[in-house]
Design a protein around this motif. Structure first.
Motif, PDB file in Angstrom:
ATOM      1  N   SER A 291      33.618  42.617   0.886  1.00  0.00           N
ATOM      2  CA  SER A 291      34.566  42.532  -0.483  1.00  0.00           C
ATOM      3  C   SER A 291      35.002  41.052  -0.879  1.00  0.00           C
ATOM      4  CB  SER A 291      35.793  43.571  -0.478  1.00  0.00           C
ATOM      5  OG  SER A 291      35.418  44.938  -0.498  1.00  0.00           O
ATOM      6  N   ARG A 292      35.527  40.401   0.312  1.00  0.00           N
ATOM      7  CA  ARG A 292      35.891  39.063   0.074  1.00  0.00           C
ATOM      8  C   ARG A 292      35.000  38.030  -0.260  1.00  0.00           C
ATOM      9  NH1 ARG A 292      40.848  38.126   2.673  1.00  0.00           N
ATOM     10  NH2 ARG A 292      40.387  35.876   2.360  1.00  0.00           N
ATOM     11  N   PHE A 293      33.680  37.898   0.423  1.00  0.00           N
ATOM     12  CA  PHE A 293      32.830  36.980   0.602  1.00  0.00           C
ATOM     13  C   PHE A 293      31.461  37.210  -0.298  1.00  0.00           C
ATOM     14  CE2 PHE A 293      35.303  36.337   4.188  1.00  0.00           C
ATOM     15  CZ  PHE A 293      35.836  35.149   4.139  1.00  0.00           C
ATOM     16  N   LYS A 294      31.384  38.616  -0.640  1.00  0.00           N
ATOM     17  CA  LYS A 294      30.032  39.003  -1.177  1.00  0.00           C
ATOM     18  C   LYS A 294      30.255  39.643  -2.380  1.00  0.00           C
ATOM     19  CE  LYS A 294      27.530  37.476   2.291  1.00  0.00           C
ATOM     20  NZ  LYS A 294      26.456  36.309   1.952  1.00  0.00           N
ATOM     21  N   ARG A 295      31.256  40.036  -2.966  1.00  0.00           N
ATOM     22  CA  ARG A 295      31.728  40.684  -4.162  1.00  0.00           C
ATOM     23  C   ARG A 295      30.898  41.611  -4.476  1.00  0.00           C
ATOM     24  NH1 ARG A 295      35.707  37.462  -5.706  1.00  0.00           N
ATOM     25  NH2 ARG A 295      35.885  35.121  -5.174  1.00  0.00           N
ATOM     26  N   PRO A 296      30.679  42.908  -3.835  1.00  0.00           N
ATOM     27  CA  PRO A 296      29.994  43.619  -4.033  1.00  0.00           C
ATOM     28  C   PRO A 296      30.288  44.568  -5.449  1.00  0.00           C
ATOM     29  CG  PRO A 296      31.640  44.578  -2.541  1.00  0.00           C
ATOM     30  CD  PRO A 296      31.903  43.089  -2.707  1.00  0.00           C
ATOM     31  N   ALA A 297      28.874  45.241  -6.073  1.00  0.00           N
ATOM     32  CA  ALA A 297      29.247  45.760  -7.095  1.00  0.00           C
ATOM     33  C   ALA A 297      29.899  47.141  -6.984  1.00  0.00           C
ATOM     34  CB  ALA A 297      27.672  46.250  -7.831  1.00  0.00           C
ATOM     35  N   SER A 298      29.610  47.844  -6.013  1.00  0.00           N
ATOM     36  CA  SER A 298      30.674  48.819  -5.556  1.00  0.00           C
ATOM     37  C   SER A 298      30.721  49.162  -3.865  1.00  0.00           C
ATOM     38  CB  SER A 298      30.030  50.301  -5.937  1.00  0.00           C
ATOM     39  OG  SER A 298      28.660  50.626  -5.587  1.00  0.00           O
ATOM     40  N   TYR A 299      31.541  49.792  -3.478  1.00  0.00           N
ATOM     41  CA  TYR A 299      31.614  49.659  -2.047  1.00  0.00           C
ATOM     42  C   TYR A 299      32.404  51.044  -1.820  1.00  0.00           C
ATOM     43  CZ  TYR A 299      31.785  48.004   2.803  1.00  0.00           C
ATOM     44  OH  TYR A 299      31.492  47.562   4.209  1.00  0.00           O
ATOM     45  N   THR A 300      31.496  51.864  -0.871  1.00  0.00           N
ATOM     46  CA  THR A 300      32.185  53.225  -0.284  1.00  0.00           C
ATOM     47  C   THR A 300      32.258  53.019   1.173  1.00  0.00           C
ATOM     48  OG1 THR A 300      31.402  54.420  -2.453  1.00  0.00           O
ATOM     49  CG2 THR A 300      31.983  55.674  -0.131  1.00  0.00           C
ATOM     50  N   VAL A 301      33.381  53.451   1.808  1.00  0.00           N
ATOM     51  CA  VAL A 301      33.347  53.338   3.507  1.00  0.00           C
ATOM     52  C   VAL A 301      33.820  54.923   3.860  1.00  0.00           C
ATOM     53  CG1 VAL A 301      35.769  52.558   3.431  1.00  0.00           C
ATOM     54  CG2 VAL A 301      34.541  52.481   5.533  1.00  0.00           C
ATOM     55  N   VAL A 302      32.778  55.349   4.635  1.00  0.00           N
ATOM     56  CA  VAL A 302      33.119  56.748   5.192  1.00  0.00           C
ATOM     57  C   VAL A 302      33.517  56.710   6.809  1.00  0.00           C
ATOM     58  CG1 VAL A 302      32.004  59.024   5.709  1.00  0.00           C
ATOM     59  CG2 VAL A 302      31.380  57.555   3.777  1.00  0.00           C
ATOM     60  N   GLU A 303      35.010  57.089   6.969  1.00  0.00           N
ATOM     61  CA  GLU A 303      35.419  56.929   8.431  1.00  0.00           C
ATOM     62  C   GLU A 303      35.774  58.424   8.837  1.00  0.00           C
ATOM     63  OE1 GLU A 303      36.350  56.660  11.970  1.00  0.00           O
ATOM     64  OE2 GLU A 303      35.655  54.582  11.085  1.00  0.00           O
ATOM     65  N   ALA A 304      35.212  59.114  10.013  1.00  0.00           N
ATOM     66  CA  ALA A 304      35.554  60.151  10.590  1.00  0.00           C
ATOM     67  C   ALA A 304      36.986  60.331  11.233  1.00  0.00           C
ATOM     68  CB  ALA A 304      34.534  60.847  11.394  1.00  0.00           C
ATOM     69  N   ASP A 305      37.317  59.292  11.982  1.00  0.00           N
ATOM     70  CA  ASP A 305      38.599  59.230  12.887  1.00  0.00           C
ATOM     71  C   ASP A 305      39.695  59.005  11.860  1.00  0.00           C
ATOM     72  OD1 ASP A 305      40.502  58.776  14.300  1.00  0.00           O
ATOM     73  OD2 ASP A 305      39.282  57.632  15.849  1.00  0.00           O
ATOM     74  N   PRO A 306      40.521  60.282  11.830  1.00  0.00           N
ATOM     75  CA  PRO A 306      41.787  60.321  10.942  1.00  0.00           C
ATOM     76  C   PRO A 306      42.657  59.382  11.136  1.00  0.00           C
ATOM     77  CG  PRO A 306      41.794  62.104  12.443  1.00  0.00           C
ATOM     78  CD  PRO A 306      40.394  61.496  12.787  1.00  0.00           C
ATOM     79  N   ARG A 307      42.807  58.773  12.365  1.00  0.00           N
ATOM     80  CA  ARG A 307      43.613  57.522  12.502  1.00  0.00           C
ATOM     81  C   ARG A 307      43.557  56.491  11.795  1.00  0.00           C
ATOM     82  NH1 ARG A 307      42.928  57.241  18.890  1.00  0.00           N
ATOM     83  NH2 ARG A 307      40.919  57.088  18.223  1.00  0.00           N
ATOM     84  N   LEU A 308      42.148  56.256  11.587  1.00  0.00           N
ATOM     85  CA  LEU A 308      41.863  55.044  11.178  1.00  0.00           C
ATOM     86  C   LEU A 308      42.058  54.822   9.305  1.00  0.00           C
ATOM     87  CD1 LEU A 308      38.701  54.253  13.131  1.00  0.00           C
ATOM     88  CD2 LEU A 308      41.041  53.225  13.669  1.00  0.00           C
ATOM     89  N   ILE A 309      41.913  55.963   8.836  1.00  0.00           N
ATOM     90  CA  ILE A 309      42.141  55.984   7.178  1.00  0.00           C
ATOM     91  C   ILE A 309      43.298  55.071   6.633  1.00  0.00           C
ATOM     92  CG2 ILE A 309      42.305  57.248   5.150  1.00  0.00           C
ATOM     93  CD1 ILE A 309      39.309  57.552   6.716  1.00  0.00           C
ATOM     94  N   PRO A 310      44.481  55.260   7.353  1.00  0.00           N
ATOM     95  CA  PRO A 310      45.482  54.308   6.752  1.00  0.00           C
ATOM     96  C   PRO A 310      45.319  52.979   7.295  1.00  0.00           C
ATOM     97  CG  PRO A 310      46.346  55.803   8.494  1.00  0.00           C
ATOM     98  CD  PRO A 310      45.033  56.524   8.129  1.00  0.00           C
ATOM     99  N   VAL A 311      44.993  52.709   8.318  1.00  0.00           N
ATOM    100  CA  VAL A 311      44.614  51.355   8.854  1.00  0.00           C
ATOM    101  C   VAL A 311      43.527  50.861   8.070  1.00  0.00           C
ATOM    102  CG1 VAL A 311      43.523  49.957  10.752  1.00  0.00           C
ATOM    103  CG2 VAL A 311      44.926  52.088  11.220  1.00  0.00           C
ATOM    104  N   ILE A 312      42.393  51.375   7.452  1.00  0.00           N
ATOM    105  CA  ILE A 312      41.462  50.763   6.645  1.00  0.00           C
ATOM    106  C   ILE A 312      42.127  50.285   5.439  1.00  0.00           C
ATOM    107  CG2 ILE A 312      39.440  51.149   5.187  1.00  0.00           C
ATOM    108  CD1 ILE A 312      38.439  52.866   7.624  1.00  0.00           C
ATOM    109  N   LYS A 313      42.938  51.346   4.742  1.00  0.00           N
ATOM    110  CA  LYS A 313      43.644  50.770   3.513  1.00  0.00           C
ATOM    111  C   LYS A 313      44.817  49.679   3.524  1.00  0.00           C
ATOM    112  CE  LYS A 313      42.900  55.583   1.921  1.00  0.00           C
ATOM    113  NZ  LYS A 313      43.711  56.978   1.163  1.00  0.00           N
ATOM    114  N   GLU A 314      45.276  49.948   4.741  1.00  0.00           N
ATOM    115  CA  GLU A 314      46.366  48.607   4.884  1.00  0.00           C
ATOM    116  C   GLU A 314      45.666  47.319   5.067  1.00  0.00           C
ATOM    117  OE1 GLU A 314      50.245  46.892   5.438  1.00  0.00           O
ATOM    118  OE2 GLU A 314      49.598  48.901   4.544  1.00  0.00           O
ATOM    119  N   THR A 315      44.407  47.298   5.861  1.00  0.00           N
ATOM    120  CA  THR A 315      43.597  46.058   6.115  1.00  0.00           C
ATOM    121  C   THR A 315      43.305  45.745   4.825  1.00  0.00           C
ATOM    122  OG1 THR A 315      42.830  46.762   8.158  1.00  0.00           O
ATOM    123  CG2 THR A 315      41.819  45.046   7.098  1.00  0.00           C
TER     124      THR A 315
END
Length: 452
Positions: A291-315
């Motif tokens: 997102s920072r360096f390649k400026r995608p037209a759209s980006y979807t990230v799929v994560e199965a580990d429930p612990r990581l969802i808030p971490v991804i959003k906070e990052t």
């Protein structure tokens, strides 16, 4: 935008605009969050005007996206009013942006500019500067404009005649500096052009400043911000959660080695502006990097580990990344999992060891919703697929088609899948039309492209 900045801009609009005239208004740094209630656009209601919102990223309130970080895509001397509020503190080389604002302004037109003189760090993605009246006077002299009004919302003075910062009210927390600049006949476009365009070209070539002096560590925390650690190679911040990030991973992040092989592949093969689907979001590093360096037209990230969802959003939040769709599920092609509606995921103590494969080490098992990979392929039509799913990649592509995908970057896990599993996956990718372009198995990152 905070209320005081909006109010000061409203004063400039009322004092320097004539309701009987028509104006072309350009707002530089116009992007707002979708839940924002205050925008510059609303200030011009009641005036005859055309409004153009400009930003370096697409988003809410943005009509034109800048082709370079310091290039405003507007004709010279075409705007009656140029407005920019609470933006310059985030612009590393703001004086270059100001030259562009002066260029597009008509003679007799005005720039309404506001920026904070104080306040906590709020990186979007940077927080570089604070401004006083002399700073705006310097900008006026630099761009050959006339500064017709400048004011900083300093605190009241105490008995010792010093500023009493303890008396600052929440409304005046940021201590806005507000200036109104006029373009007069003294403005010499030809003289300024001799260094303006080379300066813009230089600043655009510099681009992001993330890696500069990264060894100094992260900026000081602002109000309500979590402890963080910084990836020294790319200047990307992570929320530091010792329960998920042990000393080994933290050391890799600080030394710039965390997921560096995937990062190198992304920097090498992505052109920029693609639609991207990522399976296995981890700490949010790859989605932030792209997102920072390649400026995608759209980006979807799929994560199965429930612990990581808030971490991804906070990052994402720490690094000023917006517009990434984060989904908690397993994207799969497994008929049994899709029939059941869920997958069993073993949650390892180390987050990178969690997997839907039975070989995952230790921890508890959780049920995670199973969603057809085909659904994401059909809805998003991704051009790039990135996957790091701890062995789940082996049977992921069995029996499916991916006509929109031209590039796949996949982390390989031979200790989980075996070399036979990798060969089986690569055979399915070849059937789809994606062929290996890197032949060094030591990288453990497979790059697969569609041949012309």
């Amino acid at each position: 935008m905070h209320k005081s900045a909006h109010g000061h801009m409203g004063d400039a609009v009322r004092d320097f605009m004539d309701p009987s005239m028509h104006y072309r208004v350009v707002d530089v740094g116009a992007k707002t969050s979708h839940d924002a209630h205050l925008t510059h656009r609303s200030l011009f209601e009641g005036y005859s005007h055309d409004y153009v919102g400009i930003d370096v990223q697409p988003g809410n309130n943005v009509d034109l996206v800048m082709p370079g970080l310091y290039t405003i895509p507007v004709e010279s001397e075409s705007a009656d009013i140029v407005v920019s509020g609470q933006v310059f503190e985030h612009v590393p080389f703001f004086w270059t942006t100001f030259l562009e604002m002066a260029r597009i302004l008509k003679v007799g037109g005005h720039i309404f500019l506001s920026a904070p003189s104080r306040g906590h760090t709020h990186a979007h993605p940077y927080d570089c500067w604070r401004f006083y009246p002399d700073g705006f006077r310097s900008l006026a002299a630099f761009a050959k404009l006339r500064l017709v009004r400048v004011h900083t919302d300093f605190p009241p003075r105490g008995e010792n005649k010093r500023f009493d910062y303890a008396a600052v009210t929440p409304y005046r927390y940021w201590g806005d500096t507000v200036g109104v600049f006029r373009k007069t006949e003294e403005y010499d476009q030809k003289a300024l052009d001799r260094f303006r365009q080379p300066l813009i070209d230089w600043c655009n070539s510099v681009g992001d400043v993330d890696a500069t002096l990264a060894e100094l560590g992260p900026p000081p925390l602002g109000r309500g911000q979590s402890p963080r650690i910084t990836h020294s190679a790319f200047g990307i911040d992570f929320p530091f959660n010792p329960a998920l990030i042990n000393e080994k991973v933290a050391e890799k992040i600080k030394k710039g080695r965390y997921e560096i092989r995937e990062a190198v592949a992304i920097q090498s093969y992505l052109k920029g502006g693609e639609r991207v689907l990522e399976l296995g979001g981890g700490l949010g590093f790859i989605s932030t990097l792209v997102s920072r360096f390649k400026r995608p037209a759209s980006y979807t990230v799929v994560e199965a580990d429930p612990r990581l969802i808030p971490v991804i959003k906070e990052t994402h939040k720490l690094n000023g990344v917006a517009g990434v769709q984060v989904e908690h599920c397993v994207a799969t092609s497994d008929p049994a999992a899709l029939a059941a509606g869920f997958c069993t995921m073993r949650i390892a103590k180390t987050f990178w060891g969690s997997s839907i494969k039975s070989q995952a080490n230790g921890g508890d098992s959780v049920l995670v919703e199973a969603v057809p990979l085909k659904k994401f392929l059909d809805n998003d039509e991704p051009e790039v697929l990135i996957a790091d799913i701890e062995g789940g990649e082996v049977d992921l592509f069995t029996g499916i088609e991916m006509p929109s995908v031209n590039l796949a970057i996949i982390e390989l896990h031979p200790t989980v899948t075996g070399e036979d599993g990798i060969a089986r996956m690569e055979a399915e990718l070849a059937r789809i039309g994606l062929h290996s372009t890197n032949h060094d198995p030591s990288t453990r990152v497979g790059v697969y492209q569609r041949r012309a």
